[in-house]
Design a protein around this motif. Sequence first.
Motif, PDB file in Angstrom:
ATOM      1  N   ALA A  34       0.842  -1.196   0.000  1.00 38.86           N
ATOM      2  CA  ALA A  34       0.000   0.000   0.000  1.00 38.86           C
ATOM      3  C   ALA A  34       0.875   1.242   0.000  1.00 38.86           C
ATOM      4  CB  ALA A  34      -0.914   0.006   1.224  1.00 38.86           C
ATOM      5  N   GLU A  35       0.323   2.325  -0.530  1.00 37.79           N
ATOM      6  CA  GLU A  35       1.025   3.613  -0.503  1.00 37.79           C
ATOM      7  C   GLU A  35       0.990   4.208   0.898  1.00 37.79           C
ATOM      8  OE1 GLU A  35       2.756   4.718  -2.796  1.00 37.79           O
ATOM      9  OE2 GLU A  35       1.894   4.378  -4.773  1.00 37.79           O
ATOM     10  N   GLN A  36      -0.096   3.913   1.606  1.00 40.52           N
ATOM     11  CA  GLN A  36      -0.280   4.492   2.938  1.00 40.52           C
ATOM     12  C   GLN A  36      -1.025   3.502   3.824  1.00 40.52           C
ATOM     13  OE1 GLN A  36      -2.567   8.123   2.881  1.00 40.52           O
ATOM     14  NE2 GLN A  36      -2.593   8.311   5.110  1.00 40.52           N
ATOM     15  N   GLN A  37      -0.674   3.470   5.106  1.00 41.94           N
ATOM     16  CA  GLN A  37      -1.431   2.681   6.082  1.00 41.94           C
ATOM     17  C   GLN A  37      -1.999   3.642   7.128  1.00 41.94           C
ATOM     18  OE1 GLN A  37       0.545  -1.587   6.617  1.00 41.94           O
ATOM     19  NE2 GLN A  37       1.942   0.011   7.296  1.00 41.94           N
ATOM     20  N   THR A  38      -3.274   3.463   7.430  1.00 42.63           N
ATOM     21  CA  THR A  38      -3.880   4.331   8.451  1.00 42.63           C
ATOM     22  C   THR A  38      -3.770   3.714   9.840  1.00 42.63           C
ATOM     23  OG1 THR A  38      -6.001   3.309   7.970  1.00 42.63           O
ATOM     24  CG2 THR A  38      -5.508   5.393   6.846  1.00 42.63           C
ATOM     25  N   ALA A  39      -3.483   2.421   9.904  1.00 40.31           N
ATOM     26  CA  ALA A  39      -3.313   1.751  11.195  1.00 40.31           C
ATOM     27  C   ALA A  39      -2.163   0.749  11.085  1.00 40.31           C
ATOM     28  CB  ALA A  39      -4.608   1.062  11.615  1.00 40.31           C
ATOM     29  N   GLY A  40      -1.016   1.256  10.616  1.00 39.39           N
ATOM     30  CA  GLY A  40       0.160   0.400  10.481  1.00 39.39           C
ATOM     31  C   GLY A  40       0.555  -0.147  11.845  1.00 39.39           C
ATOM     32  N   ARG A  41       0.882  -1.436  11.886  1.00 37.15           N
ATOM     33  CA  ARG A  41       1.170  -2.076  13.178  1.00 37.15           C
ATOM     34  C   ARG A  41       2.658  -2.355  13.316  1.00 37.15           C
ATOM     35  NH1 ARG A  41      -4.305  -5.552  12.700  1.00 37.15           N
ATOM     36  NH2 ARG A  41      -3.188  -7.451  12.079  1.00 37.15           N
ATOM     37  N   GLY A  42       3.197  -2.039  14.493  1.00 33.98           N
ATOM     38  CA  GLY A  42       4.570  -2.390  14.826  1.00 33.98           C
ATOM     39  C   GLY A  42       4.582  -3.511  15.843  1.00 33.98           C
ATOM     40  N   ARG A  43       5.752  -3.926  16.245  1.00 37.71           N
ATOM     41  CA  ARG A  43       5.860  -4.948  17.287  1.00 37.71           C
ATOM     42  C   ARG A  43       5.397  -4.371  18.620  1.00 37.71           C
ATOM     43  NH1 ARG A  43      10.980  -6.658  18.767  1.00 37.71           N
ATOM     44  NH2 ARG A  43      10.090  -8.504  19.702  1.00 37.71           N
ATOM     45  N   ARG A  44       5.058  -5.266  19.521  1.00 34.70           N
ATOM     46  CA  ARG A  44       4.690  -4.927  20.889  1.00 34.70           C
ATOM     47  C   ARG A  44       3.627  -3.826  20.952  1.00 34.70           C
ATOM     48  NH1 ARG A  44       8.937  -3.075  23.657  1.00 34.70           N
ATOM     49  NH2 ARG A  44      10.265  -2.769  21.842  1.00 34.70           N
ATOM     50  N   GLY A  45       2.624  -3.951  20.068  1.00 32.42           N
ATOM     51  CA  GLY A  45       1.453  -3.078  20.139  1.00 32.42           C
ATOM     52  C   GLY A  45       1.692  -1.650  19.686  1.00 32.42           C
ATOM     53  N   ARG A  46       2.877  -1.388  19.132  1.00 27.32           N
ATOM     54  CA  ARG A  46       3.129  -0.017  18.698  1.00 27.32           C
ATOM     55  C   ARG A  46       2.487   0.260  17.345  1.00 27.32           C
ATOM     56  NH1 ARG A  46       9.468  -0.338  20.113  1.00 27.32           N
ATOM     57  NH2 ARG A  46       9.621   1.560  21.343  1.00 27.32           N
ATOM     58  N   GLN A  47       2.385   1.536  17.005  1.00 29.08           N
ATOM     59  CA  GLN A  47       1.963   1.886  15.649  1.00 29.08           C
ATOM     60  C   GLN A  47       3.202   1.926  14.755  1.00 29.08           C
ATOM     61  OE1 GLN A  47       0.937   5.824  14.578  1.00 29.08           O
ATOM     62  NE2 GLN A  47       2.335   6.793  16.016  1.00 29.08           N
ATOM     63  N   TRP A  48       2.970   1.813  13.447  1.00 25.04           N
ATOM     64  CA  TRP A  48       4.065   1.978  12.479  1.00 25.04           C
ATOM     65  C   TRP A  48       3.705   3.178  11.610  1.00 25.04           C
ATOM     66  CZ3 TRP A  48       8.847   0.312  12.380  1.00 25.04           C
ATOM     67  CH2 TRP A  48       9.604   0.444  11.208  1.00 25.04           C
ATOM     68  N   VAL A  49       4.467   4.224  11.729  1.00 27.76           N
ATOM     69  CA  VAL A  49       4.177   5.474  11.028  1.00 27.76           C
ATOM     70  C   VAL A  49       4.282   5.233   9.515  1.00 27.76           C
ATOM     71  CG1 VAL A  49       4.972   7.844  10.666  1.00 27.76           C
ATOM     72  CG2 VAL A  49       4.890   6.886  12.990  1.00 27.76           C
ATOM     73  N   SER A  50       3.169   5.487   8.797  1.00 31.38           N
ATOM     74  CA  SER A  50       3.054   5.015   7.406  1.00 31.38           C
ATOM     75  C   SER A  50       2.479   6.064   6.461  1.00 31.38           C
ATOM     76  CB  SER A  50       2.142   3.770   7.366  1.00 31.38           C
ATOM     77  OG  SER A  50       2.560   2.781   8.280  1.00 31.38           O
ATOM     78  N   PRO A  51       3.204   7.189   6.271  1.00 29.20           N
ATOM     79  CA  PRO A  51       2.685   8.248   5.407  1.00 29.20           C
ATOM     80  C   PRO A  51       2.621   7.838   3.934  1.00 29.20           C
ATOM     81  CG  PRO A  51       4.971   8.689   5.983  1.00 29.20           C
ATOM     82  CD  PRO A  51       4.548   7.496   6.800  1.00 29.20           C
ATOM     83  N   PHE A  52       1.835   8.593   3.158  1.00 32.38           N
ATOM     84  CA  PHE A  52       1.528   8.279   1.763  1.00 32.38           C
ATOM     85  C   PHE A  52       2.751   8.392   0.844  1.00 32.38           C
ATOM     86  CE2 PHE A  52      -0.140   9.303  -2.486  1.00 32.38           C
ATOM     87  CZ  PHE A  52      -1.050   8.277  -2.647  1.00 32.38           C
ATOM     88  N   ALA A  53       2.946   7.373   0.016  1.00 35.63           N
ATOM     89  CA  ALA A  53       3.872   7.407  -1.123  1.00 35.63           C
ATOM     90  C   ALA A  53       5.323   7.739  -0.763  1.00 35.63           C
ATOM     91  CB  ALA A  53       3.365   8.391  -2.184  1.00 35.63           C
TER      92      ALA A  53
END
Length: 246
Positions: A34-53
């Motif tokens: 995907a170009e962008q994730q609105t709920a990107g998941r990291g390890r241990r319950g973190r978010q994964w910052v996933s801006p567009f393109a």
Amino acid sequence: LLQQFDLHSVIDSTNAEALRQAEAGTGAGYVCSAEQQTAGRGRRGRQWVSPFARNLYLSLLWEFEGGAAALEGLSLAVGVAVTQALEDCGLEAAQLKWPNDILHDDAKLGGVLLEMSGDAAGPCAVVLGVGINVAMPASAAGGIDQQWTDLTTANNGVSPGRNRVMAALLNHLLPMVAQFETTGFVPWREAWMQRDAFADSPVILSSGDQRQAGTARGVNERGALQLETSLGVQSIYGGEISMRPA
Ligand code: BTN
């Protein structure tokens, strides 16, 4: 090996989508990006910052016969495949941090998140999620809670291009998973050790409230961290453990 490739503009999480595909009966060799994730998941319950393109977000669905036990070391082998792909794109000196962070100059360049669906004892579907920062905009980076970098910075200001990185990644990931079930982690151990950012370094492991200090001595043939303490060398298996320099 590659059966289907879905490229989304915006999605919640490519890992979540690959898991939904597995539930719906899609089999091994499905790739979602995907170009962008609105709920990107990291390890241990973190978010994964996933801006567009800007970056790379990719998930590969695979099936393993042997259940969870057959997956030991798989996330480390994914880390090796990612660094090899980056090397194909001209980036030297990418390193690995146990269990599977991708580092450059001690800052995080990418990460790996494995998620499973199905029976831990029987055949299971595994989603191998890879995120690589390619050209992280400073405006998005405020949400990152650790030292980070991107491929453009690591490559002296020149991005190798997301398409090229994606192709290199699939070139390494697909043959790796296809072989992993028969061989396990053993064929990737040496390559992992060569890229180990913490080889022979003092570290502190944390899991919940627990802390353990020691010296990192690489990994064994099952992918377990070898932690040397005054009691001898202990094997530490993944899960929710995090590691930092002592
Ligand atoms: C980590 O915390 O280091 C793991 C990060 C994994 C991020 C990738 S991006 C593609 C895939 N989809 C997700 O939601 N997460 C993984």
